[in-house]
Design a protein around this motif. Structure first.
Motif, PDB file in Angstrom:
ATOM      1  N   LYS A   1       0.833  -1.202   0.000  1.00 18.32           N
ATOM      2  CA  LYS A   1       0.000   0.000   0.000  1.00 18.32           C
ATOM      3  C   LYS A   1       0.867   1.250   0.000  1.00 18.32           C
ATOM      4  O   LYS A   1       0.584   2.221  -0.733  1.00 18.32           O
TER       5      LYS A   1
ATOM      6  N   PHE B   1       0.944   4.313  -2.838  1.00 16.94           N
ATOM      7  CA  PHE B   1       0.779   5.728  -2.504  1.00 16.94           C
ATOM      8  C   PHE B   1       1.980   6.542  -2.990  1.00 16.94           C
ATOM      9  O   PHE B   1       1.824   7.662  -3.489  1.00 16.94           O
TER      10      PHE B   1
ATOM     11  N   ALA C   1       1.768   9.598  -5.541  1.00 14.78           N
ATOM     12  CA  ALA C   1       2.189  10.909  -5.021  1.00 14.78           C
ATOM     13  C   ALA C   1       3.199  11.598  -5.921  1.00 14.78           C
ATOM     14  O   ALA C   1       3.255  12.837  -5.961  1.00 14.78           O
TER      15      ALA C   1
ATOM     16  N   THR D   1       1.607   9.225   1.594  1.00 14.26           N
ATOM     17  CA  THR D   1       0.274   8.828   2.067  1.00 14.26           C
ATOM     18  C   THR D   1      -0.567  10.056   2.379  1.00 14.26           C
ATOM     19  O   THR D   1      -1.753  10.115   2.037  1.00 14.26           O
TER      20      THR D   1
ATOM     21  N   VAL E   1      -1.849  11.570  -0.905  1.00 16.36           N
ATOM     22  CA  VAL E   1      -2.933  10.808  -1.543  1.00 16.36           C
ATOM     23  C   VAL E   1      -4.230  10.984  -0.772  1.00 16.36           C
ATOM     24  O   VAL E   1      -5.299  11.194  -1.367  1.00 16.36           O
TER      25      VAL E   1
ATOM     26  N   LEU F   1      -9.209   8.771  -2.766  1.00 14.16           N
ATOM     27  CA  LEU F   1      -9.662   7.522  -2.154  1.00 14.16           C
ATOM     28  C   LEU F   1     -11.152   7.529  -1.832  1.00 14.16           C
ATOM     29  O   LEU F   1     -11.688   6.530  -1.353  1.00 14.16           O
TER      30      LEU F   1
END
Length: 485
Positions: A173, A177, A181, A213, A216, A222
């Protein structure tokens, strides 16, 4: 005389044990393998969770009631204000499954590096297949070779120093990200506190990935991602989640444009410019009345270049309905369409890729005169259609049930009077079960048919008075769409 007593006793046993036979027969049926097809005979699509009469086979689904034929299709738009991501993610998953030829493909499993390369290359047109630096674990016949080198040459992915790409390695994950990014420019704070998503902590984020993170999460890409709890808890995102994230980014850049491109992003991303087709619909398409396979026309409202040819505003566009889901209770229904070709005089071209986006630029309802002239015909046709389908299907169900009931009862007496009372008991049970199931099916038909007649009539009245209620499941004449592919 002795034989006669045996026969008489057997007959009594048959009659007394009929209910036991029904239970035994039901248990026996449960042990059988599932059939290859299933027929659900309901008169109206909004009842019992069915789309009218539905026949499912291993390869396709036929929707008989209302003449809807559903087939597998990757292109199209659904509800107009939420048309982008669902169809495109489905298309990407189908592509991955087809190219890998994997019988155990699961879109819920972690995304692999090869699959991430496919998603990025497909969405951003990274078609440069030249091999400037080869990797020893990417053979010439590897299924994703062209996409991998497209992503590598486009600068959105890199290999490892040991000259390996590791195509079958799951992507964490945090790595996903970080990849996203580097393409976007969203302001965040510089603290080393991992951000929350949906008011919950995001786990499995190492220190180096906190900044990506944050970017994002702050981008809002998301939002509405499938299985959002996995974003918080799992180390890996699924294949469909990653596809959703990348498709959301593409949709934003070609629609909302609220997320800037990073000034340090690869040139392939900074120079990315999709083909935009602006069209005005000339026909009415509705989830209430349209059927898969219906053709329609539109015309362009701005110049567009397709396959190297420039088509002026006013060019004719041909399209086709590819999927319809009828509206019903708590179900607005939807219609999926594809645009097939564009023509301007003698100049003609087919659209080269699947449509990834369509946005409504103007919502326009058919004028009151058009509704007044059309409503009586559509109302009468749909109401009569439901009523006749109810009666016709009821006759079929009754005929089939009575025929089967007679055959099973006949077999029961034959078995019993040839000294096979056990088989006779089972067949009596079967006959009573058949009679009960037939009666139940007919009752469902009556209920659904009655409801269907009322629903269709009130729906037509509602469309006549307040057509805006059906806008999300229809495309109206003179409505303008922007399609990006």
């Amino acid at each position: 005389m002795k034989n006669f007593k045996i026969l008489l006793a057997s007959t009594l046993v048959v009659l007394v044990s009929a209910s036991c036979a029904m239970a035994k027969d039901c248990a026996k049926q449960c042990d059988k393998n599932k059939p290859t097809h299933k027929m659900e005979a309901y008169a109206h699509p909004t009842m019992f969770g069915s789309q009218a009469q539905q026949l499912n086979t291993a390869k396709e689904t036929y929707i008989v009631g209302g003449k809807v034929y559903k087939k597998k299709n990757h292109m199209g738009i659904t509800n107009k204000e939420n048309v982008v991501i669902g169809s495109r993610v489905e298309a990407l998953m189908n592509l991955l499954e087809k190219k890998q030829n994997a019988s155990n493909f699961n879109a819920k499993m972690p995304v692999l590096r090869s699959e991430l390369a496919v998603i990025l290359a497909e969405e951003f047109g990274l078609n440069n297949k030249s091999v400037s630096k080869s990797y020893k674990d990417i053979p010439s016949n590897y299924w994703a070779k062209d996409w991998i080198y497209g992503a590598l040459n486009g600068g959105v992915m890199i290999g490892y120093p040991d000259k390996k790409f590791r195509p079958d390695q799951p992507v964490t994950k945090a790595e996903v990200f970080a990849t996203v990014a580097q393409l976007i420019d969203v302001a965040t704070d510089r603290s080393l506190i991992v951000p929350k998503f949906n008011d919950k902590d995001i786990n499995n984020i190492p220190r180096w990935a906190i900044a990506p993170t944050k970017e994002v999460v702050a981008s809002d890409l998301l939002k509405d991602i499938p299985n959002p709890d996995r974003v918080n808890s799992d180390e890996y995102l699924s294949k469909e989640q990653v596809a959703y994230l990348i498709c959301s980014l593409k949709e934003n850049w070609t629609g909302k444009n609220s997320i800037a491109k990073d000034k340090n992003a690869p040139d392939a991303i900074k120079n990315y410019a999709p083909v935009v087709l602006n069209v005005k619909i000339l026909d009415r398409l509705s989830a209430r009345t349209s059927n898969a396979g219906d053709r329609f026309t539109a015309k362009t409202t701005a110049d567009v270049t397709v396959n190297g040819q420039t088509f002026k505003a006013g060019s004719k566009v041909k399209g086709e309905v590819v999927q319809v889901v009828r509206p019903g209770i708590k179900n607005p229904g939807y219609i999926k369409v594809k645009f097939v070709k564009i023509k301007d005089g003698d100049k003609c071209a087919e659209f080269p890729k699947e449509i990834s986006q369509a946005q409504v630029a103007a919502l326009k309802n058919p004028n009151i005169l058009a509704r007044l002239l059309g409503a009586p015909f559509s109302a009468a046709g749909r109401v009569v259609g439901v009523a006749v389908r109810t009666v016709g299907t009821g006759v079929d169900v009754a005929g089939d049930s009575l025929e089967e009931f007679g055959d099973e009862l006949s077999t029961a007496f034959v078995d019993t009077f040839t000294l096979h009372p056990g088989a006779g008991v089972i067949n009596v049970g079967k006959s009573l079960a058949t009679l009960g199931i037939g009666t139940y099916d007919i009752c469902k038909l009556i209920v659904s048919g009655t409801f269907g007649v009322i629903y269709e009539f009130t729906d037509e009245v509602r469309y006549l008075i307040v057509p805006a209620y059906s806008n999300d499941s229809s495309l109206n004449p003179n409505e303008e769409l922007k399609i990006v592919f």
